[in-house]
Design a protein around this motif. Sequence first.
Motif, PDB file in Angstrom:
ATOM      1  N   SER A   1      22.537  31.809  10.625  1.00  0.00           N
ATOM      2  CA  SER A   1      23.001  32.753  11.637  1.00  0.00           C
ATOM      3  C   SER A   1      22.464  32.323  12.981  1.00  0.00           C
ATOM      4  CB  SER A   1      22.538  34.179  11.322  1.00  0.00           C
ATOM      5  OG  SER A   1      21.264  34.409  11.901  1.00  0.00           O
ATOM      6  N   LYS A   2      23.106  32.814  14.031  1.00  0.00           N
ATOM      7  CA  LYS A   2      22.565  32.592  15.359  1.00  0.00           C
ATOM      8  C   LYS A   2      21.427  33.595  15.588  1.00  0.00           C
ATOM      9  CE  LYS A   2      26.784  30.792  17.334  1.00  0.00           C
ATOM     10  NZ  LYS A   2      27.503  30.649  18.622  1.00  0.00           N
ATOM     11  N   ASP A   3      20.845  33.528  16.761  1.00  0.00           N
ATOM     12  CA  ASP A   3      19.638  34.321  16.957  1.00  0.00           C
ATOM     13  C   ASP A   3      19.910  35.640  17.662  1.00  0.00           C
ATOM     14  OD1 ASP A   3      20.286  33.209  19.349  1.00  0.00           O
ATOM     15  OD2 ASP A   3      18.235  32.707  19.932  1.00  0.00           O
ATOM     16  N   PHE A   4      20.976  36.323  17.277  1.00  0.00           N
ATOM     17  CA  PHE A   4      21.136  37.672  17.811  1.00  0.00           C
ATOM     18  C   PHE A   4      21.606  38.601  16.714  1.00  0.00           C
ATOM     19  CE2 PHE A   4      25.646  36.950  18.126  1.00  0.00           C
ATOM     20  CZ  PHE A   4      25.755  35.626  18.531  1.00  0.00           C
ATOM     21  N   THR A   5      21.426  39.884  16.941  1.00  0.00           N
ATOM     22  CA  THR A   5      21.595  40.882  15.891  1.00  0.00           C
ATOM     23  C   THR A   5      22.921  40.759  15.154  1.00  0.00           C
ATOM     24  OG1 THR A   5      20.232  42.363  17.168  1.00  0.00           O
ATOM     25  CG2 THR A   5      21.600  43.359  15.457  1.00  0.00           C
ATOM     26  N   GLU A   6      24.017  40.688  15.926  1.00  0.00           N
ATOM     27  CA  GLU A   6      25.331  40.712  15.287  1.00  0.00           C
ATOM     28  C   GLU A   6      25.479  39.542  14.307  1.00  0.00           C
ATOM     29  OE1 GLU A   6      28.705  41.979  17.615  1.00  0.00           O
ATOM     30  OE2 GLU A   6      29.638  40.048  17.176  1.00  0.00           O
ATOM     31  N   SER A   7      25.049  38.380  14.754  1.00  0.00           N
ATOM     32  CA  SER A   7      25.165  37.203  13.908  1.00  0.00           C
ATOM     33  C   SER A   7      24.334  37.370  12.635  1.00  0.00           C
ATOM     34  CB  SER A   7      24.708  35.972  14.695  1.00  0.00           C
ATOM     35  OG  SER A   7      25.067  34.797  14.023  1.00  0.00           O
TER      36      SER A   7
END
Lengths: 257, 519
Positions: free
Chosen positions: B262-268
């Motif tokens: 995942s990327k480093d933000f909540t949604e991801s």
Amino acid sequence: MTENKQPIVEFRRVNFQLGAAKILDDINLKVFKGEILILLGESGCGKTTTLKLINRLIEPTAGEVTVEGKATTEWNATNLRRRIGYVLQEAGLFPHFSVAENVALVPDLENWDAAKMRHRTAEMLELVGLNPSKFADRYPHELSGGQRQRVGVARALAANPDLLLLDEPFGALDAITRVNLQKEFAALVKNLGKTAVFVTHDLHEAFVLGTRICLIHKGAIVLNDTPENFRQSDLPLARAYLETISTERNLAADGHR
Amino acid sequence: MNFFEFLRNNWAELFALTREHLFLVFVSTAFAVLIGVPLGILLTRKKSLQTPILGIANILQTVPSLALFGLLIPLPFIGGIGAKTAIIALALYSFLPVIRNTVTGISGVDAKIKEAATAMGMTDWQILKMVELPLALPVILTGIRVAVVIAVGVTTIAAAVGAGGLGTYIFRGLRQNDNNLLLAGAIFSAFLALVADFALGQIERVYSLEVMRNIAAQRKRKVVLIGASGLILSVLALPFVSSFQSRNPNQAAANQTIRVGSKDFTESIVLAEIMAQSLERRGIAVERQFELGGNLAHDALLSGQIDVYPEYTGTAYAAILKRQPLTDAEEVYRQTKREYSEKFDLSLSPPLGFSNDFAILVRGDAARKNNLKTISEAVPLSRDWQAGFGQDFMSRADGYAGFTGAYNFDFAKQPREMDLSLTYRALASGQLDLIAGNSTDGLISALDLFQLADDKRYFPPYQAVFVARRDKSEILRETFAKLNNAISTDEMRRLNYAVDGEKLAPKDVAAGWLKRKGF
């Protein structure tokens, strides 16, 4: 008198250069058994360089230095150095080694067994006038300058070398300590039958210790003779040295004789 | 929830992260010492090498840590994501102080003493071992201490490449606008740095010349001290070794496991968690490699470190394929899918149902006061505004340059380029007046921010999809189909808010959603 005997150390037409600078120029010199040869001269004249050529801390640019008849460059440098005692100014003691460890250094490198080494260390400390039970476990910074120099001499003698090299060992000491050590050292070398090459800039010291004085000036030997003959020399440089001690002696006479 | 309640509720995780942190610092410093000290010794013997090698070490230390982690990702053997890459990057950082202090320490040994050592007939090796190293030891230990303290700090960045450690809390705290997480991560890493500094300072003192040569008993004490600290570090490191190994399974196991990134933000993270749990419900083993910064997730996918991660068509199209932005969502999806297949041999899932477009945001009170509805209406007011944008927005083709051009923005003050998650709180607190956020961000309503309408239809569509390695697309096909059009924009915003606003764990939020959907 000793010309027919084999010299312990011999310089043959030795030159030493550092880059373009000529430090030593055509040095010829013999050191015979039992001598205390003084290398006398001002700072930078090449006397320490001459000393370092003997135990191969440096090698000649031209000519050769022989020790016991063999050129230094043919000796294994490590073996050569371990059979020559070396004392330098401020003693060059290892600050992280105790007195006993410093003295036992060369025997340790030569893998002497522990008991023999301990015995030898104690013997050497006694010899230089330090009580082993009191000093063996101290560290160099806990000693006075004179005591450090005594340890330096004990270290140089520990592996029983025939030849000692000394580079202004007493130069940094106060006058009284220096005179005492000089007298003791002269007796010690004589009693043990050692040969010594001793670098100094102090003619008084040269007279107290030397059996022969070799005056070096600008990389060349200008005078090489007994102390008696040195006193009679007409050489202007020798006269200049003699004047320094005539005043010094008068002052010393007032002080503590 | 106040900070102490937070600590009480999360001490187990905090302890695990601290242990990971210590492990990374310990192993990387060990590497730096094992390589740096011999290298430093070599430099004292071959002085001509000093300038080039110290130069390289110097340059390495000036590379920003996040950039260094990023540079390592695509490299074979030493690169990738996870603890291994982090350890290599940290070791590279630690080299300079270790090498430099080894050189300084050994060069600083009194020339008279070295001369005496040579004249006594010591060999080079004996001089090194018996004289130079013991006398240089306090200086070398200082170098190691500096290296450790630097490593404790830089290790917080290692969380960006999925290596864990206290940085996980710091990044998460920034992202979720959560002071407790931020404080916990920052205080504990600062505390670690202080403890390490103090402990190594003590060791250094015991090893210093003054103490060492005083009494023989000190020798025993230093042995005890070294032993004790070694023991503490290994005890702290040991429990993590097992989890470290499980993070890097051998190839055979990796074939049966799907590694979800995942990327480093909540949604991801929430989307990745939904993917991971859907797979787990099908009995497929999953390995999580979450919270990868920047484009690391894409790089990790290409290099085979992960198998699938959530992406946005607009990002893929503009930032990765470097194409000119388009406004037609279908067209962007179609072209991205084709080019990903041709260029990278990667497959795209069907759209998840929502898009996370750029949202130009202002404070709610500012919007109400000036009666702002659209971006165009804000342009005349914006001359005196301080705008702030994430690094991503500043650099991409469809970001800052195109946006200000299309709307004729004329900011008198240079916009601030900063971490995206920080722009929200900076806007809410009045430090900034206009930011570019994400339309699904839960913070928009939580912080009373207002999204200005994109009246010129400038921003391209960012449909959420999953990108996967083609060799895994067969296993993933069923899950892809189930998630097709399963999440609306409103739903996504609620999921984000559950994490960012209500401080629920992403895995619980994902589990709740899967349950409601009857997966």
